[in-house]
Scaffold this motif. Structure first.
Motif, PDB file in Angstrom:
ATOM      1  N   LYS A  69      -1.924   5.229   2.381  1.00  0.00           N
ATOM      2  CA  LYS A  69      -2.955   4.685   3.271  1.00  0.00           C
ATOM      3  C   LYS A  69      -3.708   5.836   3.914  1.00  0.00           C
ATOM      4  O   LYS A  69      -3.096   6.773   4.441  1.00  0.00           O
ATOM      5  N   LYS A 104      -2.919   0.745  -3.830  1.00  0.00           N
ATOM      6  CA  LYS A 104      -1.942  -0.313  -4.098  1.00  0.00           C
ATOM      7  C   LYS A 104      -0.849   0.227  -4.999  1.00  0.00           C
ATOM      8  O   LYS A 104      -1.119   0.908  -5.990  1.00  0.00           O
ATOM      9  N   ASN A 136      -6.363   6.596   6.877  1.00  0.00           N
ATOM     10  CA  ASN A 136      -6.974   5.953   8.032  1.00  0.00           C
ATOM     11  C   ASN A 136      -8.036   6.829   8.669  1.00  0.00           C
ATOM     12  O   ASN A 136      -7.726   7.926   9.147  1.00  0.00           O
ATOM     13  N   ASN A 189     -11.637   5.087   5.011  1.00  0.00           N
ATOM     14  CA  ASN A 189     -10.426   4.269   5.019  1.00  0.00           C
ATOM     15  C   ASN A 189     -10.166   3.802   3.610  1.00  0.00           C
ATOM     16  O   ASN A 189     -11.074   3.299   2.943  1.00  0.00           O
ATOM     17  N   ALA A 217      -6.762   2.352   0.797  1.00  0.00           N
ATOM     18  CA  ALA A 217      -5.342   2.123   0.545  1.00  0.00           C
ATOM     19  C   ALA A 217      -5.126   2.132  -0.951  1.00  0.00           C
ATOM     20  O   ALA A 217      -5.960   1.621  -1.707  1.00  0.00           O
ATOM     21  N   ASP A 261       0.863  -1.190   0.000  1.00  0.00           N
ATOM     22  CA  ASP A 261       0.000   0.000   0.000  1.00  0.00           C
ATOM     23  C   ASP A 261       0.887   1.223   0.000  1.00  0.00           C
ATOM     24  O   ASP A 261       1.569   1.500   0.990  1.00  0.00           O
TER      25      ASP A 261
END
Lengths: 240, 364, 289
Positions: A7, A29, A9, A25, A27, A4
């Motif tokens: 990210k 890639k 959060n 949330n 991520a 990731d």
């Protein structure tokens, strides 16, 4: 494609008392081409701006390459929406592309021959070489978008973040931009792109984030691009 | 002395009624340009008539006013220079020319640039004219006629002015000549500016054109209301300016312009949806929003009980801020405290339910 | 030619030339951003600052009067920002309001000063409205030189930031430039130059020095650095010629003379510049054959 690279959060972003992003949330890639999809007012641009640290969130955090500092932003090349730019500014195509090099220079250093070469090769990729001495106000919408992608290429960043790059441009430019993005992916780059046209998502992207204030579904395009998820994002909330 | 006040009021009414449409068309700075360049018209007309009292001076000045507007438009049409820059270039050039012409060829006559700019309305009653056997100040006679003409213009072309100010493209489509309306308006603006500046000075003319309108524009939305309220502020500004100028022995024009700004600022700050009310509202909303967010956080399973430390970390609040928020929530009965851990009450849970609906968020 | 070596002429010419060079360079940014008339509003708005400073110190001393002008320039800009950001009043309306109200306030103060026997030597005040370059002292010229050189140095140091910010503010902040800071920097330089230039060209006409050179530059080139250079040079050349005319011929005030020369340059540039009206005609004919 497992790491990731960005990210997000538990992000909450609000304008005064209006939450634009709610407990989000996600991520990104590494080495993916990821679409951000959602209805108007879903907070897509807000998400991008929070990642770029242009907006201060109410809570939550954004990690870029495992770091929260401003310096990590150097890893990101941003391609703006058209309206954000002063088109009367006296400058040439090559000059705009060279602006991408300033991230790597001290502010007082002038660009050298090598920077020029990098800029020229970026223009070649976008097939804008012949336009290098044109004034930017003389370009069409598609050509302008090509110039901005060339500037991003010049930044030599690992991550490209783009806000609706395919909005209002000709089909030739659209194909060229997608082709360029795919070949940059081969070189290991990652893309996060706000996208408007639902018909082309599957063709252009390998990952998607479907959102409406928070994430509805995210992941591999084959898994998330279902009618159910899209309906969920585009239907009014609150009823359920 | 009462004549001075009447001149001020009539001048402010005659100008501000046109000012409404200038402000709506974003042409306020054009009045700045006109008010400066009419000096050139006066000088040129003076060279022809050699008489400082000749009515031709007024006509010359008005012509140069219209010429200024025309020049600015002409330059804009070439697409070479931005609109605001061409205003700045045209008026400074014409004003500079006027200053040089005066100091070089008309130094011996009484054409004091200082008075032109600053104006001295106190002198207005000295220059009188006989009308129907009554002796009244010439300025009052001229401005009175202009007030009637301008009022009639607005009444007659109300619809056209309205459409072409709000939506020039639409006006064009449905067949109004926006150019004709524009030049009619600007011609009246020039004539009125000339007549008014003779009495009150160039700077107050600009102020009369824009200040009452902008103040009214802060309050009302409808065009007809805007016009009435503008007239009201025009009278108010002139009267207060007159009283202050008279009692403190200050320049009448200067005092009136200052008063206009103070009144604008008061309205800007204190009107019901003005700056201060909005600031207070925003602060309250932000506080309420923070309350709602803390409660909604505690509504989540993993945060069923929280310490102040957890809250302040989560929302990046300072410790005193967190303490204040939690204390308020406790007093209002949304949370209860056991030792240093807080949990939602039933009331608090209900509140989060309504918050989610209010903010358009999905149920947890 | 004797004139060229006369002391008064040199003092004034050095001052106006350097001022116009710096104002031309820095004003170009506002011209590109479509905010050139802010300079006009600020120019007029400095007037009450000058008078208040005079009321405080009691003499027409350059330094305090300049500081008064700067303070009111800042206040005016603050109000312009406040009004345009927090109401539906547009920049155009806000500028006209601030310009006329502040200048009016200055007029009221001036009438108070002139009607009050406690103040003497009030003639010098009018120099700040219309400019009176011939009465410039050595101190005035020093102030102009310091302000101009400082502004130009700052401009050079932050050249890349200013350039990228003016072209693309959002992008500039993504690469670590603070747009608000750059904006404040450019405006501080503008206000500073207006304040020190008042005595040379006056509050009413000073805006021309900020607009016209940039306009000329933009008519000749589409490269930012060359536009700036042309702007600075055309400002400087106009100032020198204008000052020469005003010293050599009676009745030509310095500020207005500079502006007339500048206006001639603007006109020539509109005709023969890169996209000028005459140039356009020739290009069309060239394309047709």
């Amino acid at each position: 494609m497992d790491k990731d690279i960005i990210k997000v959060n538990d992000l909450i972003v609000a304008y005064d008392d209006e939450p634009a992003i709610w407990h989000l949330n996600m991520a990104l890639k590494e080495n993916s081409i990821t679409a951000i999809v959602g209805p108007n007012g879903a907070g897509k641009s807000t998400l991008i701006k929070s990642i770029m640290q242009l907006i201060k969130p109410v809570s939550g955090e954004v990690w870029i390459n495992g770091s929260k500092s401003r310096k990590a932003l150097k890893e990101i090349a941003y391609v703006p929406q058209k309206g954000e730019v002063n088109w009367d500014f006296p400058t040439t195509v090559l000059d705009v592309v060279m602006m991408g090099r300033y991230v790597h220079k001290g502010w007082l250093k002038r660009p050298n021959k090598k920077d020029r070469e990098i800029a020229m090769s970026a223009l070649r990729v976008m097939k804008m070489e012949a336009f290098r001495n044109r004034q930017i106000s003389e370009l069409s919408g598609g050509q302008r978008q090509r110039v901005f992608l060339a500037r991003a290429i010049c930044q030599n960043a690992g991550i490209y973040i783009m806000d609706e790059p395919l909005q209002g441009i000709d089909i030739t430019t659209e194909k060229l931009i997608i082709k360029t993005i795919k070949s940059l992916q081969q070189e290991g780059k990652t893309f996060l792109i706000v996208h408007h046209n639902l018909d082309t998502v599957e063709e252009y992207f390998d990952h998607a984030v479907i959102m409406n204030k928070s994430v509805i579904a995210a992941g591999d395009i084959q898994d998330v691009w279902t009618k159910e998820n899209i309906d969920k994002a585009y239907m009014e909330m609150g009823a359920g | 002395m009462i004549e001075v006040l009447i001149v001020l009021i009539i001048a402010s009414l005659a100008t501000s009624i046109l000012g409404v449409f200038l402000v709506l068309r974003n042409q306020a700075m054009t009045t700045d340009a006109i008010s400066h360049t009419i000096l050139l018209g006066i000088v040129l007309a003076f060279f022809i008539t050699q008489d400082i009292r000749s009515p031709l001076l007024i006509i010359g000045a008005a012509l140069v006013g219209v010429l200024t507007v025309y020049l600015i438009q002409l330059i804009n049409q070439t697409d070479l220079i931005k609109n605001d820059a061409s205003i700045g270039i045209v008026f400074t050039a014409l004003f500079a020319l006027a200053v040089i012409l005066i100091s070089r060829y008309a130094d011996h006559v009484h054409l004091d640039i200082d008075v032109v700019i600053a104006g001295e309305v106190l002198f207005a009653p000295l220059n009188r004219i006989e009308v129907f056997g009554f002796s009244i100040p010439r300025a009052l006679w001229q401005l009175g006629i202009l007030l009637i003409v301008n009022g009639a213009f607005v009444a007659l072309f109300y619809k056209e002015l309205k459409v072409s100010s709000f939506d020039p493209k639409f006006a064009y489509v449905i067949g109004f000549s926006t150019t004709l309306i524009y030049y009619m308006l600007m011609t009246l603006v020039s004539i009125t500016a000339v007549a008014a500046f003779d009495a009150v000075g160039a700077i107050l003319v600009i102020n009369f054109f824009v200040a009452p309108v902008l103040t009214a524009y802060l309050i009302v939305k409808r065009l007809d209301h805007l016009i009435y309220l503008t007239a009201l502020f025009a009278v108010l500004n002139s009267t207060l300016g007159y009283l202050i100028g008279y009692n403190l022995d200050l320049s009448m024009s200067g005092a009136t312009a200052s008063v206009a700004f103070i009144i604008f600022t008061i309205v800007f700050l204190f009107k019901p949806d003005g700056y201060i009310v909005l600031k207070i509202k925003k602060r309250r909303q932000r506080k309420e929003f923070m309350h709602a967010m803390i409660l909604m956080l505690m509504n989540e399973d993993e945060h069923e009980t929280v310490t102040p430390g957890e809250i302040s970390r989560h929302f990046s609040l300072t410790e005193p801020e967190t303490k204040k928020q939690l204390e308020t929530l406790e007093v209002e009965g949304y949370v209860t405290r056991a030792e240093d851990r807080y949990r939602l009450t039933v009331r608090g849970e209900e509140f989060t339910h309504y918050s989610r609906i209010k903010y358009g968020l999905k149920a947890h | 030619m004797e004139l060229l070596s006369s002391y008064t002429f040199l003092i004034v010419a050095i001052g106006t030339t350097i001022l116009s060079f710096a104002a031309g360079v820095i004003g170009t940014v506002s011209v590109i951003k479509g905010q050139s008339l802010i300079g006009d509003a600020i120019g007029h708005a400095t007037f009450p600052g000058v008078i208040l400073a005079f009321m405080l110190v009691g003499v027409t001393d350059t330094l305090p009067l300049t500081i008064g002008a700067i303070i009111f320039g800042v206040i005016a800009f603050f109000f312009i920002q406040l009004i345009t950001n927090h109401s539906k009043v547009t920049l155009d309306g806000a500028l006209a309001l601030i310009l006329s109200s502040f200048f009016g306030f200055g007029m009221a103060l001036k009438s108070y000063v002139q009607g009050n026997p406690g103040f003497s030597n009030t003639q010098g005040i009018d120099d700040y409205i219309f400019g009176q370059a011939a009465y410039m002292l050595r101190l005035d010229v020093w102030l102009i030189i310091i302000a101009s050189v400082a502004s130009l140095l700052l401009f050079m140091i932050f050249y890349q930031q200013i350039r990228i910010y003016t072209f693309d503010p959002v992008y500039s902040s993504t690469i670590g430039i603070n747009p608000a800071l750059v904006n404040v920097l450019v405006l501080s330089m503008t206000i500073l130059l207006i304040a020190v230039g008042l005595k040379a060209v006056g509050a009413i006409l000073i805006v021309n020095l900020l607009i016209a050179p940039g306009v000329i530059g933009l008519l000749w080139s589409d490269r930012f650095n060359i536009v700036l250079l042309i702007a600075g040079l055309s400002g400087a050349v106009s100032a020198f010629i204008g000052t020469y005319i005003s010293t050599a011929y009676a009745g030509f005030a310095t500020g207005p003379s500079i502006i007339l020369v500048m206006s001639v340059l603007v006109f020539i540039s509109m005709m023969f510049g890169k996209r000028g009206l005459v140039t356009r005609k020739f290009n069309l004919r060239g394309d047709a054959t």
